[in-house]
Motif scaffolding. Structure first.
Motif, PDB file in Angstrom:
ATOM      1  N   GLY A  82       0.827  -1.193   0.000  1.00 57.59           N
ATOM      2  CA  GLY A  82       0.000   0.000   0.000  1.00 57.59           C
ATOM      3  C   GLY A  82       0.862   1.244   0.000  1.00 57.59           C
ATOM      4  O   GLY A  82       2.048   1.193  -0.332  1.00 57.59           O
ATOM      5  N   THR A 107      -3.694   3.833   1.928  1.00 60.29           N
ATOM      6  CA  THR A 107      -4.424   2.713   1.327  1.00 60.29           C
ATOM      7  C   THR A 107      -3.582   1.454   1.487  1.00 60.29           C
ATOM      8  O   THR A 107      -2.375   1.483   1.263  1.00 60.29           O
ATOM      9  CB  THR A 107      -4.683   2.956  -0.178  1.00 60.29           C
ATOM     10  OG1 THR A 107      -5.616   4.020  -0.311  1.00 60.29           O
ATOM     11  CG2 THR A 107      -5.249   1.719  -0.862  1.00 60.29           C
ATOM     12  N   ARG A 113      -5.187  -6.494   3.252  1.00 58.71           N
ATOM     13  CA  ARG A 113      -5.977  -5.866   4.306  1.00 58.71           C
ATOM     14  C   ARG A 113      -6.232  -6.827   5.462  1.00 58.71           C
ATOM     15  O   ARG A 113      -6.099  -8.026   5.342  1.00 58.71           O
ATOM     16  CB  ARG A 113      -7.307  -5.370   3.728  1.00 58.71           C
ATOM     17  CG  ARG A 113      -7.094  -4.196   2.798  1.00 58.71           C
ATOM     18  CD  ARG A 113      -8.376  -3.664   2.230  1.00 58.71           C
ATOM     19  NE  ARG A 113      -8.051  -2.593   1.285  1.00 58.71           N
ATOM     20  CZ  ARG A 113      -8.851  -2.174   0.332  1.00 58.71           C
ATOM     21  NH1 ARG A 113     -10.058  -2.698   0.206  1.00 58.71           N
ATOM     22  NH2 ARG A 113      -8.465  -1.212  -0.474  1.00 58.71           N
ATOM     23  N   ASN A 145     -16.606   3.800   5.823  1.00 61.84           N
ATOM     24  CA  ASN A 145     -15.330   3.088   5.832  1.00 61.84           C
ATOM     25  C   ASN A 145     -15.075   2.599   7.262  1.00 61.84           C
ATOM     26  O   ASN A 145     -14.377   3.234   8.046  1.00 61.84           O
ATOM     27  CB  ASN A 145     -14.195   3.992   5.336  1.00 61.84           C
ATOM     28  CG  ASN A 145     -12.867   3.266   5.244  1.00 61.84           C
ATOM     29  OD1 ASN A 145     -12.641   2.236   5.888  1.00 61.84           O
ATOM     30  ND2 ASN A 145     -11.961   3.814   4.447  1.00 61.84           N
TER      31      ASN A 145
END
Length: 177
Positions: A82, A107, A113, A145
């Motif tokens: 990221g 990100t 993730r 989010n």
């Protein structure tokens, strides 16, 4: 290790040189990887719009350089998972009403993730920024989010307002002092 690297137990936060941002913006992932000395996944193409925004900023604001975009890479493999950056060098933030505010953007690519990488990167970059004089941190996060909202809450950030981002739409603005 490169001089501007910030290291954690698992991660390298590598400041992306101007030439690598140019290669990223142009979609030349192989050249960006060569310049960064990292393995860049195909997801790296997601960084192109950010590179497009940051390139002129780096020319117009020389003091922004150390606060600019960093690749988040695994120390064990050198693979980028990221990126993280501050939107600008610390400044007065109108909504927060405070000086020395630094606003985050980050990100983690989908494959990586839910492994704690963003928290590790955010904590390391905040420690670095505090040593450079930043005193407050701003998170602008979409209300839906959940992962980023959860991270901001875990770090102790509190909501101070709402804004409409031209690119991302509605965002909660959270302050961590």
């Amino acid at each position: 290790m490169i001089d501007d690297d910030i290291l954690t137990d698992r991660l390298i936060l590598r400041l992306i040189p101007y030439a690598a941002l140019m290669a990223t913006e142009a979609g030349d992932i192989a050249e960006a990887a060569r310049l960064l000395h990292l393995k860049l996944p195909n997801d790296w193409i997601e960084v192109a719009p950010l590179a497009r925004r940051r390139l002129p900023q780096l020319l117009d604001e020389p003091d922004y350089r150390p606060w600019a975009v960093r690749a988040i890479a695994l120390r064990a493999t050198g693979e980028a998972v990221g990126y993280i950056n501050f939107h600008e060098a610390p400044a007065h933030h109108e909504m927060a009403g405070r000086e020395a505010c630094a606003e985050f953007g980050y990100t983690i690519f989908e494959t990586y993730r839910r492994q704690g990488y963003v928290e590790e990167a955010v904590r390391a970059l905040m420690a670095w920024a505090k040593a450079q004089g930043a005193r407050h941190f701003i998170f602008s996060i979409a209300p839906d989010n959940a992962a980023s909202q959860g991270l901001a809450a875990k770090l102790g950030a509190r909501k101070i307002g709402v804004q409409i981002d031209e690119e991302d739409g509605p965002e909660d603005v959270l302050l961590l002092s």
